[in-house]
Design an enzyme around this catalytic site. Structure first.
Site, mmCIF file in Angstrom:
data_model
loop_
_atom_site.group_PDB
_atom_site.id
_atom_site.type_symbol
_atom_site.label_atom_id
_atom_site.label_comp_id
_atom_site.label_asym_id
_atom_site.label_seq_id
_atom_site.Cartn_x
_atom_site.Cartn_y
_atom_site.Cartn_z
ATOM 1 N N ASN A 164 0.816 -1.214 0.000
ATOM 2 C CA ASN A 164 0.000 0.000 0.000
ATOM 3 C C ASN A 164 0.857 1.276 0.000
ATOM 4 O O ASN A 164 0.369 2.350 0.334
ATOM 5 C CB ASN A 164 -1.004 -0.004 1.162
ATOM 6 C CG ASN A 164 -0.335 -0.193 2.513
ATOM 7 O OD1 ASN A 164 0.878 -0.043 2.635
ATOM 8 N ND2 ASN A 164 -1.123 -0.493 3.530
ATOM 9 N N ARG A 178 3.316 7.491 11.423
ATOM 10 C CA ARG A 178 2.766 7.012 12.696
ATOM 11 C C ARG A 178 2.597 8.213 13.600
ATOM 12 O O ARG A 178 3.458 9.111 13.658
ATOM 13 C CB ARG A 178 3.697 5.983 13.362
ATOM 14 C CG ARG A 178 3.661 4.596 12.724
ATOM 15 C CD ARG A 178 2.300 3.897 12.851
ATOM 16 N NE ARG A 178 2.228 2.627 12.174
ATOM 17 C CZ ARG A 178 1.744 2.431 10.939
ATOM 18 N NH1 ARG A 178 1.269 3.439 10.233
ATOM 19 N NH2 ARG A 178 1.695 1.213 10.426
ATOM 20 N N GLN A 205 -5.429 3.830 18.375
ATOM 21 C CA GLN A 205 -6.406 3.651 17.303
ATOM 22 C C GLN A 205 -7.380 2.554 17.700
ATOM 23 O O GLN A 205 -6.913 1.470 18.040
ATOM 24 C CB GLN A 205 -5.689 3.293 15.988
ATOM 25 C CG GLN A 205 -4.898 4.466 15.464
ATOM 26 C CD GLN A 205 -4.370 4.287 14.047
ATOM 27 O OE1 GLN A 205 -3.879 5.217 13.451
ATOM 28 N NE2 GLN A 205 -4.459 3.102 13.497
ATOM 29 N N HIS A 251 -7.516 6.247 9.965
ATOM 30 C CA HIS A 251 -6.360 5.590 9.328
ATOM 31 C C HIS A 251 -6.833 4.816 8.079
ATOM 32 O O HIS A 251 -7.175 3.634 8.151
ATOM 33 C CB HIS A 251 -5.712 4.644 10.337
ATOM 34 C CG HIS A 251 -4.361 4.177 9.938
ATOM 35 N ND1 HIS A 251 -3.515 3.534 10.790
ATOM 36 C CD2 HIS A 251 -3.690 4.253 8.769
ATOM 37 C CE1 HIS A 251 -2.380 3.239 10.180
ATOM 38 N NE2 HIS A 251 -2.475 3.659 8.930
HETATM 39 P P1 NDP Z 1 10.472 2.065 3.870
HETATM 40 O O1 NDP Z 1 11.105 1.079 4.777
HETATM 41 O O2 NDP Z 1 10.482 1.837 2.403
HETATM 42 O O3 NDP Z 1 11.098 3.494 4.110
HETATM 43 C C1 NDP Z 1 11.342 3.982 5.371
HETATM 44 C C2 NDP Z 1 12.517 4.898 5.257
HETATM 45 O O4 NDP Z 1 12.650 5.572 6.499
HETATM 46 C C3 NDP Z 1 13.842 4.202 4.976
HETATM 47 O O5 NDP Z 1 14.434 4.796 3.856
HETATM 48 C C4 NDP Z 1 14.608 4.459 6.247
HETATM 49 O O6 NDP Z 1 15.975 4.700 6.042
HETATM 50 C C5 NDP Z 1 14.026 5.749 6.701
HETATM 51 N N1 NDP Z 1 14.294 6.058 8.096
HETATM 52 C C6 NDP Z 1 14.216 5.248 9.163
HETATM 53 N N2 NDP Z 1 14.520 5.921 10.266
HETATM 54 C C7 NDP Z 1 14.807 7.178 9.891
HETATM 55 C C8 NDP Z 1 15.214 8.332 10.587
HETATM 56 N N3 NDP Z 1 15.396 8.302 11.901
HETATM 57 N N4 NDP Z 1 15.406 9.470 9.879
HETATM 58 C C9 NDP Z 1 15.241 9.481 8.541
HETATM 59 N N5 NDP Z 1 14.855 8.406 7.832
HETATM 60 C C10 NDP Z 1 14.651 7.270 8.506
HETATM 61 O O7 NDP Z 1 8.963 2.216 4.417
HETATM 62 P P2 NDP Z 1 7.680 2.752 3.658
HETATM 63 O O8 NDP Z 1 8.039 3.953 2.871
HETATM 64 O O9 NDP Z 1 7.002 1.638 2.963
HETATM 65 O O10 NDP Z 1 6.762 3.136 4.887
HETATM 66 C C11 NDP Z 1 7.174 4.115 5.838
HETATM 67 C C12 NDP Z 1 6.249 4.105 7.019
HETATM 68 O O11 NDP Z 1 4.978 4.557 6.612
HETATM 69 C C13 NDP Z 1 5.974 2.709 7.616
HETATM 70 O O12 NDP Z 1 6.968 2.332 8.536
HETATM 71 C C14 NDP Z 1 4.656 2.903 8.265
HETATM 72 O O13 NDP Z 1 4.829 3.330 9.617
HETATM 73 C C15 NDP Z 1 4.006 4.014 7.466
HETATM 74 N N6 NDP Z 1 2.882 3.508 6.682
HETATM 75 C C16 NDP Z 1 1.671 4.093 6.854
HETATM 76 C C17 NDP Z 1 0.578 3.603 6.186
HETATM 77 C C18 NDP Z 1 -0.760 4.244 6.345
HETATM 78 O O14 NDP Z 1 -1.746 3.609 6.007
HETATM 79 N N7 NDP Z 1 -0.853 5.463 6.820
HETATM 80 C C19 NDP Z 1 0.659 2.439 5.301
HETATM 81 C C20 NDP Z 1 2.022 1.983 5.083
HETATM 82 C C21 NDP Z 1 3.062 2.478 5.807
HETATM 83 P P3 NDP Z 1 17.024 3.575 5.803
HETATM 84 O O15 NDP Z 1 17.091 3.429 4.340
HETATM 85 O O16 NDP Z 1 18.296 4.085 6.368
HETATM 86 O O17 NDP Z 1 16.542 2.402 6.554
#
Ligand code: NDP
Length: 386
Positions: free
Chosen positions: A147, A285, A314, A333
């Site tokens: 998603n 989140r 939630q 959500h």
């Molecule tokens: P990804 O794992 O593809 O991307 C997350 C990115 O966050 C990675 O590039 C990671 O970096 C980076 N990251 C982690 N910690 C930090 C930090 N402290 N500072 C900067 N960057 C950081 O995840 P997605 O893009 O698929 O999803 C992201 C989040 O979105 C999920 O974890 C979830 O909580 C949320 N989500 C929400 C949904 C909704 O319905 N609202 C649905 C799906 C997801 P690195 O490359 O170094 O690991």
């Protein structure tokens, strides 16, 4: 035979739908970057139908029951007397969606003596205590990428709707008015604004790609830099931290996982470093932003708007301040639970179950915790207390 305990959100108040707005949905077989969409052996549902609510049962019931497994589906998930709490002690597999999360705390994991597999039907497994999952040798899996684009579209919608003052203007129409000055007194063009994302993973990068045609100036911060050709192609400015990035932005979108590094990141201090009138969009989140700091910043004008779809807890209680703070564009959500997304994460859940029940490895990219450690996507995205 396994007992599968599945926590899903309630059916619509008017009952489970018998008809839909559209007859079909586009078939997506690959995600950006090349990962294939879920490849279960079969599915027992029609893509485009409501699968994420109790009666939809993620399309799993016929298949699980035909194979002798037990499927318990409930929306009653919180508190000691909930169906979830009562059914948990002998469950082998727990499934829930981040939209209506079954909070698998360390206490609950300790009680679940048969538990082996925890599946997030969607993305984001922070509702499971990952330290406890590691300690108990559980496998935690989620349907990576299912998603991500759904959320990216929601983010773009929310940015435009806040900047252009869409929701209050729509309200004037519902109220029978034609109050143009009231509508436009807070309405701007996005063109030319500086937009930054905290994290440029699957969702963050998809947001950047979708915003580039709006002729904005794009910024990002992430622990790892994107490939140089991507930075150049989108004309991105990388910043070493959110602290470095946000003072440059008119719009900030949060697309990082919730973990100890990101919890409470947008507090009074960080928000005070943003330009007055910044828009903050958080579909990642809720706990990445300090609930009361956001409320205060909207009331003082430090933030011009806040939108997102993630809350804590939630479902959000009726008196949650984000329901009534000024200039917000919150939804429940829902961004990752469009009917299109449901078809993918229901198929992905089925794929994970097929593999797990047959003793075959679950796709590496779906794994968060496995064999007593963070694994696959989890090893990249999460951190646990050692
Ligand atoms: P990804 O794992 O593809 O991307 C997350 C990115 O966050 C990675 O590039 C990671 O970096 C980076 N990251 C982690 N910690 C930090 C930090 N402290 N500072 C900067 N960057 C950081 O995840 P997605 O893009 O698929 O999803 C992201 C989040 O979105 C999920 O974890 C979830 O909580 C949320 N989500 C929400 C949904 C909704 O319905 N609202 C649905 C799906 C997801 P690195 O490359 O170094 O690991």
């Amino acid at each position: 035979m396994a007992k599968v305990l599945c926590v899903l959100y309630d059916d619509p108040v008017d009952g489970y739908p018998t008809t839909y707005a559209r007859d079909d949905i586009p078939v997506i077989t690959r995600y950006p970057g090349g990962q294939t969409a879920p490849t279960p052996e079969a599915v027992d549902f029609t893509p485009g139908q409501l699968l994420g609510s109790v009666s939809g049962a993620l399309g799993l019931r016929d298949w699980l029951e035909a194979n002798g497994h037990t499927l318990v589906v409930t929306s009653d998930k919180d508190g000691e007397n909930s169906v979830f709490e009562r059914e948990l002690p002998d469950a082998d597999i727990v499934i829930s969606q981040p939209f209506w999360p079954a909070y698998l705390t360390a206490e609950r994991i300790a009680k679940a003596r048969n538990l082996k597999l925890v599946v997030t039907a969607g993305i984001g497994s922070d509702h499971t205590d990952l330290d406890a999952a590691v300690a108990h040798g559980l496998t935690v899996a989620e349907v990576t990428f299912s998603n991500s684009i759904s959320v990216a579209e929601h983010v773009v919608m929310m940015i435009l709707s806040l900047v252009r003052n869409y929701l209050p203007s729509h309200q004037w129409v519902l109220d029978g008015g034609w109050n143009i000055a009231d509508c436009v007194a807070r309405s701007y063009d996005l063109e030319g604004m500086h937009v930054g994302t905290v994290a440029a993973g699957r969702i963050g990068l998809a947001v950047l790609r979708r915003l580039a045609p709006f002729d904005v100036v794009l910024h990002y911060t992430d622990r790892h830099r994107l490939p140089e050709e991507v930075e150049r192609g989108l004309n991105l400015t990388w910043h070493a931290s959110a602290q470095d990035m946000v003072p440059h932005c008119d719009v900030v979108t949060v697309n990082a996982p919730l973990h100890p590094e990101t919890e409470g990141l947008f507090d009074d201090k960080l928000i005070s470093t943003m330009k007055r009138g910044t828009y903050l969009i958080n579909t990642a989140r809720a706990k990445i932003a300090d609930r009361d700091a956001v409320d205060r910043a909207l009331r003082s004008g430090q933030l011009a708007g806040y939108a997102g779809d993630v809350w804590f807890p939630q479902p959000a209680p009726a008196d949650h301040p984000w329901r009534t703070m000024p200039h917000h564009g919150m939804t429940p959500h829902i961004s990752g639970s469009s009917l299109s997304a449901q078809a993918r994460y229901a198929a992905g859940t089925r794929e994970i179950l097929e593999c797990f029940l047959a003793g075959r490895p679950v796709r590496e990219e779906y794994l968060i915790v496995d064999k007593g450690a963070l694994a696959g996507t989890g090893a990249h995205s999460y951190s646990v207390n050692k």
